[in-house]
Design a protein around this motif. Structure first.
Motif, PDB file in Angstrom:
ATOM      1  N   GLU A 180      -8.529  -5.478  -8.998  1.00 43.92           N
ATOM      2  CA  GLU A 180      -7.602  -4.906  -8.072  1.00 43.92           C
ATOM      3  C   GLU A 180      -8.194  -4.926  -6.611  1.00 43.92           C
ATOM      4  O   GLU A 180      -9.392  -4.819  -6.403  1.00 43.92           O
ATOM      5  CB  GLU A 180      -7.563  -3.510  -8.585  1.00 43.92           C
ATOM      6  N   HIS A 181      -7.358  -5.067  -5.860  1.00 41.96           N
ATOM      7  CA  HIS A 181      -7.481  -4.832  -4.391  1.00 41.96           C
ATOM      8  C   HIS A 181      -7.585  -3.089  -4.127  1.00 41.96           C
ATOM      9  O   HIS A 181      -7.168  -2.330  -4.888  1.00 41.96           O
ATOM     10  CB  HIS A 181      -6.072  -5.276  -3.649  1.00 41.96           C
ATOM     11  N   HIS A 182      -8.423  -2.932  -2.955  1.00 40.99           N
ATOM     12  CA  HIS A 182      -8.751  -1.450  -2.742  1.00 40.99           C
ATOM     13  C   HIS A 182      -7.478  -0.634  -2.719  1.00 40.99           C
ATOM     14  O   HIS A 182      -7.500   0.616  -3.241  1.00 40.99           O
ATOM     15  CB  HIS A 182      -9.331  -1.319  -1.390  1.00 40.99           C
ATOM     16  N   SER A 183      -6.297  -1.185  -2.560  1.00 38.32           N
ATOM     17  CA  SER A 183      -4.963  -0.470  -2.250  1.00 38.32           C
ATOM     18  C   SER A 183      -4.548  -0.352  -3.474  1.00 38.32           C
ATOM     19  O   SER A 183      -3.643   0.849  -3.468  1.00 38.32           O
ATOM     20  CB  SER A 183      -4.019  -1.268  -1.476  1.00 38.32           C
ATOM     21  N   THR A 234       0.787  -1.274  -0.080  1.00 37.56           N
ATOM     22  CA  THR A 234      -0.069   0.004   0.155  1.00 37.56           C
ATOM     23  C   THR A 234       0.892   1.305  -0.154  1.00 37.56           C
ATOM     24  O   THR A 234       0.690   2.164  -0.761  1.00 37.56           O
ATOM     25  CB  THR A 234      -1.006  -0.039   1.175  1.00 37.56           C
ATOM     26  N   CYS A 283     -11.309  -7.081   0.496  1.00 40.01           N
ATOM     27  CA  CYS A 283     -10.792  -5.780  -0.094  1.00 40.01           C
ATOM     28  C   CYS A 283     -10.902  -5.658  -1.524  1.00 40.01           C
ATOM     29  O   CYS A 283      -9.882  -5.117  -2.223  1.00 40.01           O
ATOM     30  CB  CYS A 283      -9.468  -5.446   0.386  1.00 40.01           C
ATOM     31  N   ALA A 284     -11.690  -6.162  -2.254  1.00 43.10           N
ATOM     32  CA  ALA A 284     -11.954  -6.365  -3.518  1.00 43.10           C
ATOM     33  C   ALA A 284     -13.414  -6.187  -4.000  1.00 43.10           C
ATOM     34  O   ALA A 284     -13.793  -7.124  -4.782  1.00 43.10           O
ATOM     35  CB  ALA A 284     -11.393  -7.586  -4.340  1.00 43.10           C
ATOM     36  N   GLN A 285     -13.905  -5.149  -3.358  1.00 44.22           N
ATOM     37  CA  GLN A 285     -15.471  -5.026  -3.315  1.00 44.22           C
ATOM     38  C   GLN A 285     -15.891  -5.119  -4.898  1.00 44.22           C
ATOM     39  O   GLN A 285     -16.968  -5.611  -5.259  1.00 44.22           O
ATOM     40  CB  GLN A 285     -15.691  -3.814  -2.770  1.00 44.22           C
ATOM     41  N   HIS A 288     -15.220  -9.556   1.321  1.00 45.33           N
ATOM     42  CA  HIS A 288     -15.082  -9.189  -0.108  1.00 45.33           C
ATOM     43  C   HIS A 288     -13.651  -9.029  -0.361  1.00 45.33           C
ATOM     44  O   HIS A 288     -13.193  -8.793  -1.436  1.00 45.33           O
ATOM     45  CB  HIS A 288     -15.710  -7.928  -0.293  1.00 45.33           C
ATOM     46  N   ILE A 343      -6.678   0.868  -5.875  1.00 45.44           N
ATOM     47  CA  ILE A 343      -7.718   1.562  -6.591  1.00 45.44           C
ATOM     48  C   ILE A 343      -7.890   2.956  -5.938  1.00 45.44           C
ATOM     49  O   ILE A 343      -7.986   4.157  -6.579  1.00 45.44           O
ATOM     50  CB  ILE A 343      -9.258   0.879  -6.307  1.00 45.44           C
ATOM     51  N   VAL A 344      -7.957   2.741  -4.783  1.00 41.38           N
ATOM     52  CA  VAL A 344      -8.055   4.156  -3.950  1.00 41.38           C
ATOM     53  C   VAL A 344      -7.380   5.402  -4.219  1.00 41.38           C
ATOM     54  O   VAL A 344      -7.467   6.296  -4.414  1.00 41.38           O
ATOM     55  CB  VAL A 344      -8.361   3.954  -2.346  1.00 41.38           C
ATOM     56  N   GLN A 375      -7.934   6.946  -7.396  1.00 34.41           N
ATOM     57  CA  GLN A 375      -8.943   7.820  -7.451  1.00 34.41           C
ATOM     58  C   GLN A 375      -8.819   8.996  -6.751  1.00 34.41           C
ATOM     59  O   GLN A 375      -9.101   9.998  -7.263  1.00 34.41           O
ATOM     60  CB  GLN A 375      -9.903   6.936  -6.715  1.00 34.41           C
TER      61      GLN A 375
END
Length: 404
Positions: free
Chosen positions: A120-123, A94, A362-364, A360, A125-126, A129
């Motif tokens: 992708e893992h949220h790390s 991250t 961390c892959a919502q 999920h 994506i965010v 963004q």
């Protein structure tokens, strides 16, 4: 051939019981277990050479510095980076992604595009963004199919002169899909875009060759490769690391400081502000030595056997559905049982000593694609056995019977 019982003896946690049952640890996608050699190396550092690095002329400082830089060179060799200064110590995957995304803020403008994948893992994506919000750039998503594979024809269409960076995981943490990253890197470079590869889930299973891949950045975490938590690696090509501004300011990353102006240190220190996680940086090298002693070819072959066996055994359970059936896949199985929430299965089989992940992961967006709240994820490592898979299958059947 791996001597699995000998390997298991290297991991003290595997011999314990949970809820009165032998521990079956199938949450390796979240974090790996640690061999005794890694545990001992952490204690050895604090017992024998604990000191701050790069700054002291005294003996302990020099010993700690030498050990830290030796670990950097081990990692350079392991991933086949061209230079040791292309290996940046971070707190984990991250941190590495955020460092690159933050650096690209000075290179991205309104109208530019950033490509991420649907896997992708949220790390991964965010941070992009957040970058788009700061710069006015547009985030575009490489779509996936029902098998959990990225659709390369759509990827090709998305690439354009507006694309500034493509960021994709090497292996999906939620589904185990191995992405065709060499193809993706080459196509991105043809369009003039940089590429960041999230290798958090790949590095436990294979040795990435960053020069052969020709990726611009590659990030991973120590705790998923039998190393400590709180340490990871950002690999970046020298040209890119020189181009990007530092992520944090403070000690160590400076050349000179006055109240009028600060100049930055050369690589790798430019991206390593403050006192680093010295012990765990050193011990990350120990963990990599351990995995190389086991052998990544042998690990890959054995884990593939575990994946095939578990897939066969779980598929025989009535009402069970596996999500993620890519042709190229590593030792991760995400599944649900019709009519039962994954959390309920996970809770019951924990009472039987089986550690899996539910939710999920961390892959919502993946779960939204399948229109499910989450999955039960069993992720296998080279120290797991078919007998443990049998125990998990029996526990899942028991939970299914109790909840039906």
């Amino acid at each position: 051939m791996l001597d699995i019982q000998k390997i298991r003896a290297d991991f003290p946690i595997l011999s314990q019981k949970v809820n009165g049952k032998p521990l079956v640890y199938f949450d390796n996608g979240a974090t790996s277990q640690k061999p005794q050699v890694v545990i001992d190396a952490i204690a050895k550092y604090y017992q024998e050479i604990n000191a701050n690095i790069h700054r002291g002329v005294h003996t302990l400082s020099q010993l700690a510095t030498d050990a830290y830089e030796a670990s950097r060179m081990k990692i350079q060799k392991h991933i086949n980076a061209k230079y040791a200064h292309e290996v940046i110590f971070t707190s984990g995957t991250t941190h590495g992604i955020n460092a690159v995304a933050n650096g690209f803020a000075s290179l991205i403008k309104e109208g530019d595009e950033i490509l991420v994948s649907a896997l992708e893992h949220h790390s991964n994506i965010v941070p992009w963004q957040m970058l788009c919000e700061r710069t006015g750039a547009t985030l575009k998503v490489i779509p996936m199919n029902e098998a959990g594979e990225l659709i390369m024809a759509e990827y090709d269409k998305l690439l354009s002169s507006k694309t500034k960076i493509v960021t994709v995981n090497h292996i999906s943490n939620a589904l185990g899909t191995i992405n065709p990253i060499k193809y993706m890197i080459d196509k991105a470079h043809e369009a003039g875009a940089a590429v960041l590869i999230d290798g958090a889930q790949a590095t436990p299973h294979l040795k990435p060759d960053v020069q052969q891949l020709d990726c611009d950045f590659y990030v991973f975490s120590g705790h998923k490769i039998c190393g400590p938590t709180g340490v990871g690696i950002l690999y970046g090509k020298e040209d890119w690391l020189r181009k990007l501004p530092p992520y944090q300011g403070g000690g160590e990353m400076i050349a000179t400081v006055t109240f009028e102006k600060t100049t930055y240190a050369d690589l790798p220190h430019k991206f390593e502000a403050g006192t680093p996680n010295i012990a765990d940086g050193i011990v990350l090298g120990t963990a990599i030595d351990y995995l190389n002693s086991v052998g990544f070819d042998a690990i890959a072959k054995y884990e593939h056997e575990l994946l095939q066996y578990a897939t066969e055994q779980l598929s025989a359970i009535e009402g069970l559905k596996i999500f993620g059936t890519a042709k190229e896949k590593t030792s991760v199985i995400s599944f649900n049982i019709e009519g039962i929430h994954p959390y309920d299965i996970g809770t019951i089989i924990d009472k039987l000593g089986i550690a899996v992940r539910t939710g999920h992961h961390c892959a919502q967006p993946i779960m939204d694609f399948y229109q499910i709240p989450g999955t039960i994820r069993a992720s296998f490592a080279f120290y797991n056995t078919k007998e443990e898979i049998d125990a998990m299958v029996a526990a899942v059947k028991k939970a299914q019977m109790m909840l039906s």
